[in-house]
Design an enzyme around this catalytic site. Sequence first.
Site, PDB file in Angstrom:
ATOM      1  N   LYS A  98       0.582  -1.393  -0.167  1.00 34.43           N
ATOM      2  CA  LYS A  98       0.107  -0.249   0.024  1.00 34.43           C
ATOM      3  C   LYS A  98       0.649   1.517   0.109  1.00 34.43           C
ATOM      4  O   LYS A  98       0.536   2.313  -0.695  1.00 34.43           O
ATOM      5  CB  LYS A  98      -0.954  -0.088   1.238  1.00 34.43           C
ATOM      6  N   GLU A 120     -10.096   7.304   3.639  1.00 33.35           N
ATOM      7  CA  GLU A 120     -11.221   6.321   4.664  1.00 33.35           C
ATOM      8  C   GLU A 120     -10.521   5.087   4.682  1.00 33.35           C
ATOM      9  O   GLU A 120      -9.483   4.617   3.895  1.00 33.35           O
ATOM     10  CB  GLU A 120     -12.440   6.047   3.902  1.00 33.35           C
ATOM     11  N   SER A 391       1.836  -9.873  -1.340  1.00 35.60           N
ATOM     12  CA  SER A 391       1.417  -8.576  -1.108  1.00 35.60           C
ATOM     13  C   SER A 391       1.767  -7.948   0.348  1.00 35.60           C
ATOM     14  O   SER A 391       2.055  -6.605   0.538  1.00 35.60           O
ATOM     15  CB  SER A 391      -0.096  -8.120  -1.202  1.00 35.60           C
TER      16      SER A 391
END
Length: 409
Positions: A98, A120, A391
């Site tokens: 991310k 968010e 990931s």
Amino acid sequence: MSGFEIAGAEPAPGGRFGAGGEFGGQYVAETLMPAIAELEAAWRVARVDPAFLAEYHALLTDYVGRPSRLTLAGRLSAEVGARVYLKREDLNHTGAHKINNCIGQALLARRMGKRRLIAETGAGQHGVATATVAALFGMPCDVYMGAEDVARQALNVFRMRLLGARVIPVESGSRTLKDAMNEAMRDWVTNVGDTFYLIGSVAGPHPYPWMVRELQSVIGREVGPQLEAAEGRGPDALIACVGGGSNAAGLFAPFVADPRVRLFGVEAAGDGVGTGRHAATLSAGRIGVLHGSKSYVLTHERGDEVGQIAEAHSISAGLDYPGVGPEHAAWKADGRVTYVARTDADALAALQRLARAEGILCALETAHAVAALDEVVATVGQGSIVVIGLSGRGDKDMHSVAKALGVAL
Ligand SMILES: *Cc1c(COP(=O)(O)O)cnc(C)c1O
């Protein structure tokens, strides 16, 4: 460093994906149109500006720790009869992919003269990555989070606050992610002058799905040369888990135009796709609009809420999203990517398999991709070269794993 143009095709005008331009778009209030037009214009310039790219790549190197390693999974390879490689996004600063996206968007925000970041978050992982870059850039940061999630994810709330962000619990609706998304949009409409809305996956109105895919495409762009050095050729297949779809899109993007490479996206089947408690949006959802773009969504099929967005269920908080990026919908429609789903139990078993075979505790999200390995090897053939997008790391999930295995910590 060249631009991002090798990362994949630009969407059609208005951010449309797919042959008929069916997916994507900008389904937002009229009041937000100037803000997304300003964002698109800034992104178009930045993505090919050598100064922006140099700054982005310098931070990926010095702060994130890129390039991430491509590890040959030797024992797993022997077990399945293929050459299995792991693209190690778990080794990045903050432990997942991310951060690649958050760094790029924060740089763009600064370039646009926006002084404040908002985001968010559901489980809190995107909130933590956003709070991290906000601290790095010295920008105030507000993170909207459903009150239910604030209670469930106390550790990530604490992390965000330690990093200097303000976490705003959202009390409306079901008090979860979709309500937090609505609040973040409302904040953006109200404060467009000085605020940048940092979206965490390849979702949201155009240009977000395109921009986030390009920022994450660094994952796939590293794989080509790394595999060339290790094997003297490219991959036969890539596997990645799909929540909103950003790590998968980033891994796949540079290979989409190469028909020799098979692509597999793995969604979360939760308790099982037939139970209604899952997050397999592409496998079992319907076409609809969520978070400003048209794609597949999970909706209620029974009762007086028919057609309304339903809550997703998965043991992995990061796959627990009732939508999916519009480009994935297009890849499903044209058959470029094969989407499968794996249950909570499959993911738990795969997490343990990878841990014991390779000494790597992956995230529960990632474990869904690992769980599809046998099926992928059966499809592409023994002796193939298969790359799994690793990931994220599993530290954050140890309590969930212990609980699911019936172990008290
Ligand atoms: C958030 C997250 C995901 C899911 O998000 P995508 O946008 O689908 O990539 C997958 N793995 C990890 C480790 C995550 O933190």
